[in-house]
Design a protein around this motif. Structure first.
Motif, PDB file in Angstrom:
ATOM      1  N   ILE A 109       0.828  -1.214  -0.136  1.00 38.11           N
ATOM      2  CA  ILE A 109       0.109   0.059   0.053  1.00 38.11           C
ATOM      3  C   ILE A 109       0.856   1.352  -0.051  1.00 38.11           C
ATOM      4  O   ILE A 109       0.774   2.125  -0.875  1.00 38.11           O
ATOM      5  CB  ILE A 109      -0.806   0.032   1.068  1.00 38.11           C
ATOM      6  N   THR A 110       1.841   1.345   1.030  1.00 39.28           N
ATOM      7  CA  THR A 110       2.640   2.528   0.910  1.00 39.28           C
ATOM      8  C   THR A 110       3.657   2.859  -0.211  1.00 39.28           C
ATOM      9  O   THR A 110       3.550   3.872  -0.662  1.00 39.28           O
ATOM     10  CB  THR A 110       3.563   2.525   2.145  1.00 39.28           C
ATOM     11  N   LEU A 111       4.300   1.680  -0.798  1.00 39.92           N
ATOM     12  CA  LEU A 111       4.802   1.900  -2.163  1.00 39.92           C
ATOM     13  C   LEU A 111       4.084   2.238  -3.185  1.00 39.92           C
ATOM     14  O   LEU A 111       4.416   3.109  -3.963  1.00 39.92           O
ATOM     15  CB  LEU A 111       5.459   0.348  -2.391  1.00 39.92           C
ATOM     16  N   LYS A 112       2.928   1.695  -3.375  1.00 42.17           N
ATOM     17  CA  LYS A 112       2.133   2.041  -4.338  1.00 42.17           C
ATOM     18  C   LYS A 112       1.845   3.436  -4.520  1.00 42.17           C
ATOM     19  O   LYS A 112       1.689   4.222  -5.376  1.00 42.17           O
ATOM     20  CB  LYS A 112       0.849   1.214  -4.550  1.00 42.17           C
ATOM     21  N   LYS A 113       1.388   3.814  -2.963  1.00 42.37           N
ATOM     22  CA  LYS A 113       1.100   5.204  -2.997  1.00 42.37           C
ATOM     23  C   LYS A 113       2.235   6.231  -3.042  1.00 42.37           C
ATOM     24  O   LYS A 113       2.032   7.393  -3.859  1.00 42.37           O
ATOM     25  CB  LYS A 113       0.448   5.342  -1.557  1.00 42.37           C
ATOM     26  N   PHE A 133      12.976   0.014 -10.561  1.00 45.02           N
ATOM     27  CA  PHE A 133      13.146  -1.190  -9.936  1.00 45.02           C
ATOM     28  C   PHE A 133      14.038  -0.770  -8.646  1.00 45.02           C
ATOM     29  O   PHE A 133      13.682  -1.042  -7.701  1.00 45.02           O
ATOM     30  CB  PHE A 133      13.708  -2.260 -10.550  1.00 45.02           C
ATOM     31  N   GLY A 134      15.090  -0.034  -8.993  1.00 44.79           N
ATOM     32  CA  GLY A 134      16.000   0.445  -7.981  1.00 44.79           C
ATOM     33  C   GLY A 134      15.412   1.379  -6.952  1.00 44.79           C
ATOM     34  O   GLY A 134      15.595   1.299  -5.797  1.00 44.79           O
ATOM     35  N   ARG A 135      14.464   2.285  -7.494  1.00 46.00           N
ATOM     36  CA  ARG A 135      13.747   3.116  -6.296  1.00 46.00           C
ATOM     37  C   ARG A 135      12.958   2.395  -5.480  1.00 46.00           C
ATOM     38  O   ARG A 135      12.759   2.551  -4.393  1.00 46.00           O
ATOM     39  CB  ARG A 135      13.053   4.248  -7.189  1.00 46.00           C
ATOM     40  N   GLY A 136      12.124   1.461  -6.135  1.00 51.18           N
ATOM     41  CA  GLY A 136      11.324   0.599  -5.190  1.00 51.18           C
ATOM     42  C   GLY A 136      12.107  -0.331  -4.280  1.00 51.18           C
ATOM     43  O   GLY A 136      11.602  -0.610  -3.009  1.00 51.18           O
ATOM     44  N   PHE A 137      13.268  -0.976  -4.646  1.00 51.63           N
ATOM     45  CA  PHE A 137      14.103  -1.504  -3.656  1.00 51.63           C
ATOM     46  C   PHE A 137      14.458  -0.359  -2.477  1.00 51.63           C
ATOM     47  O   PHE A 137      14.474  -1.036  -1.384  1.00 51.63           O
ATOM     48  CB  PHE A 137      15.189  -1.994  -4.238  1.00 51.63           C
ATOM     49  N   GLN A 138      15.040   0.612  -2.862  1.00 52.83           N
ATOM     50  CA  GLN A 138      15.487   1.613  -1.968  1.00 52.83           C
ATOM     51  C   GLN A 138      14.442   2.231  -0.882  1.00 52.83           C
ATOM     52  O   GLN A 138      14.750   2.129   0.152  1.00 52.83           O
ATOM     53  CB  GLN A 138      15.697   3.084  -2.822  1.00 52.83           C
ATOM     54  N   ILE A 158      11.498  -8.060  -4.200  1.00 49.87           N
ATOM     55  CA  ILE A 158      10.484  -8.556  -4.584  1.00 49.87           C
ATOM     56  C   ILE A 158       9.511  -7.315  -5.028  1.00 49.87           C
ATOM     57  O   ILE A 158       8.916  -7.187  -6.070  1.00 49.87           O
ATOM     58  CB  ILE A 158       9.839  -9.314  -3.717  1.00 49.87           C
ATOM     59  N   PHE A 159       9.608  -6.300  -4.196  1.00 53.73           N
ATOM     60  CA  PHE A 159       8.542  -5.256  -4.136  1.00 53.73           C
ATOM     61  C   PHE A 159       9.062  -4.313  -5.467  1.00 53.73           C
ATOM     62  O   PHE A 159       8.388  -3.651  -6.243  1.00 53.73           O
ATOM     63  CB  PHE A 159       8.479  -4.368  -2.951  1.00 53.73           C
ATOM     64  N   GLY A 160      10.188  -4.207  -5.678  1.00 52.89           N
ATOM     65  CA  GLY A 160      11.014  -3.271  -6.603  1.00 52.89           C
ATOM     66  C   GLY A 160      10.741  -4.029  -7.859  1.00 52.89           C
ATOM     67  O   GLY A 160      10.421  -3.213  -8.813  1.00 52.89           O
ATOM     68  N   ALA A 161      10.937  -5.439  -8.037  1.00 50.20           N
ATOM     69  CA  ALA A 161      10.224  -5.983  -9.317  1.00 50.20           C
ATOM     70  C   ALA A 161       8.793  -5.841  -9.608  1.00 50.20           C
ATOM     71  O   ALA A 161       8.407  -5.530 -10.729  1.00 50.20           O
ATOM     72  CB  ALA A 161      10.696  -7.438  -9.455  1.00 50.20           C
ATOM     73  N   ILE A 162       8.034  -6.122  -8.460  1.00 49.44           N
ATOM     74  CA  ILE A 162       6.476  -6.069  -8.716  1.00 49.44           C
ATOM     75  C   ILE A 162       6.112  -4.645  -9.090  1.00 49.44           C
ATOM     76  O   ILE A 162       5.152  -4.500  -9.889  1.00 49.44           O
ATOM     77  CB  ILE A 162       5.904  -6.834  -7.755  1.00 49.44           C
ATOM     78  N   MET A 163       6.543  -3.735  -8.327  1.00 51.09           N
ATOM     79  CA  MET A 163       5.824  -2.557  -8.590  1.00 51.09           C
ATOM     80  C   MET A 163       6.543  -1.507  -9.378  1.00 51.09           C
ATOM     81  O   MET A 163       6.253  -0.143  -9.575  1.00 51.09           O
ATOM     82  CB  MET A 163       6.047  -1.811  -7.093  1.00 51.09           C
ATOM     83  N   LYS A 164       7.894  -1.886 -10.085  1.00 51.65           N
ATOM     84  CA  LYS A 164       8.325  -0.956 -11.106  1.00 51.65           C
ATOM     85  C   LYS A 164       7.257  -0.652 -12.117  1.00 51.65           C
ATOM     86  O   LYS A 164       6.526  -1.637 -12.668  1.00 51.65           O
ATOM     87  CB  LYS A 164       9.453  -1.474 -11.657  1.00 51.65           C
ATOM     88  N   LYS A 165       7.393   0.472 -12.714  1.00 48.74           N
ATOM     89  CA  LYS A 165       6.625   0.798 -13.938  1.00 48.74           C
ATOM     90  C   LYS A 165       7.046   1.828 -14.843  1.00 48.74           C
ATOM     91  O   LYS A 165       7.633   3.070 -14.286  1.00 48.74           O
ATOM     92  CB  LYS A 165       5.160   1.200 -13.304  1.00 48.74           C
TER      93      LYS A 165
END
Length: 198
Positions: A65-69, A81-86, A170-177
């Motif tokens: 929720i917080t990463l998507k927001k 991807f890198g920003r999601g991981f960070q 995991i989230f960096g890969a899933i949430m990258k756009k």
């Protein structure tokens, strides 16, 4: 050749969204760290596993929720991807520090008998396995150094960082756009954090 450049603002551990996520997850971690004292999970391993699974589920939901927001509201809907991981790993650092401090306080002052109960349970299991008293004593001495409040707090810190890195991947890969392609131009999605990296 024309370039359509999308820039992301720098991200640090002191960023408001990172801090909010980290402290929220730390509070969740503290609540579940109290579970062994409140629910006697030392003797009831099934309950302990269930509590850990619930904690993991809540952690995943909060990160999602917080990463998507963060991606949709602060980065215009796009993220590398890198920003999601960070984002996830920075939040995990906060979680690790806060929860490890709490674990130390819990083991040292709130419920110091918890480790004794765990040791007694371990000794009982070794006895069921047919180990001699000498073998049990040797095993107890070998693991004793890892049963101090400081050692457990350090192990907790390292474990949180490890799982934070895993979840970050995991989230960096899933949430990258990436931004959609623009006709007759080449898009470059530039992370300002990467400009200063070597």
């Amino acid at each position: 050749m024309n370039y359509n450049t999308y820039e992301m603002p720098p991200l640090s551990i002191s960023h408001k969204s990172v801090l909010n996520t980290g402290f929220l997850l730390a509070m969740v971690g503290i609540v579940f760290a109290l579970a062994p004292s409140l629910a006697n999970t030392v003797e009831n391993k099934g309950l302990g596993i269930a509590i850990n699974m619930i904690s993991l589920f809540i952690t995943v939901i909060i990160y999602f929720i917080t990463l998507k927001k963060y991606r949709d509201e602060e980065l215009g809907g796009y993220m590398t991807f890198g920003r999601g991981f960070q984002f996830v790993f920075f939040a995990s650092i906060i979680v690790a520090i806060v929860t490890s401090i709490f674990v130390f306080i819990q083991m040292k002052y709130i419920d110091p008998s918890m480790m004794d109960e765990a040791m007694n349970q371990q000794m009982a299991e070794m006895e069921k396995q047919g180990m001699t008293e000498e073998q049990m004593e040797m095993a107890s001495q070998m693991t004793g150094i890892f049963k101090t409040p400081m050692a457990i707090a350090i192990i907790s810190l390292l474990a949180q960082l490890f799982w934070g890195a895993i979840l970050g991947l995991i989230f960096g890969a899933i949430m990258k756009k990436w931004p959609p392609p623009v006709q007759h131009s080449t898009q470059v999605y530039k992370d300002l954090n990467e400009e200063t990296s070597i």
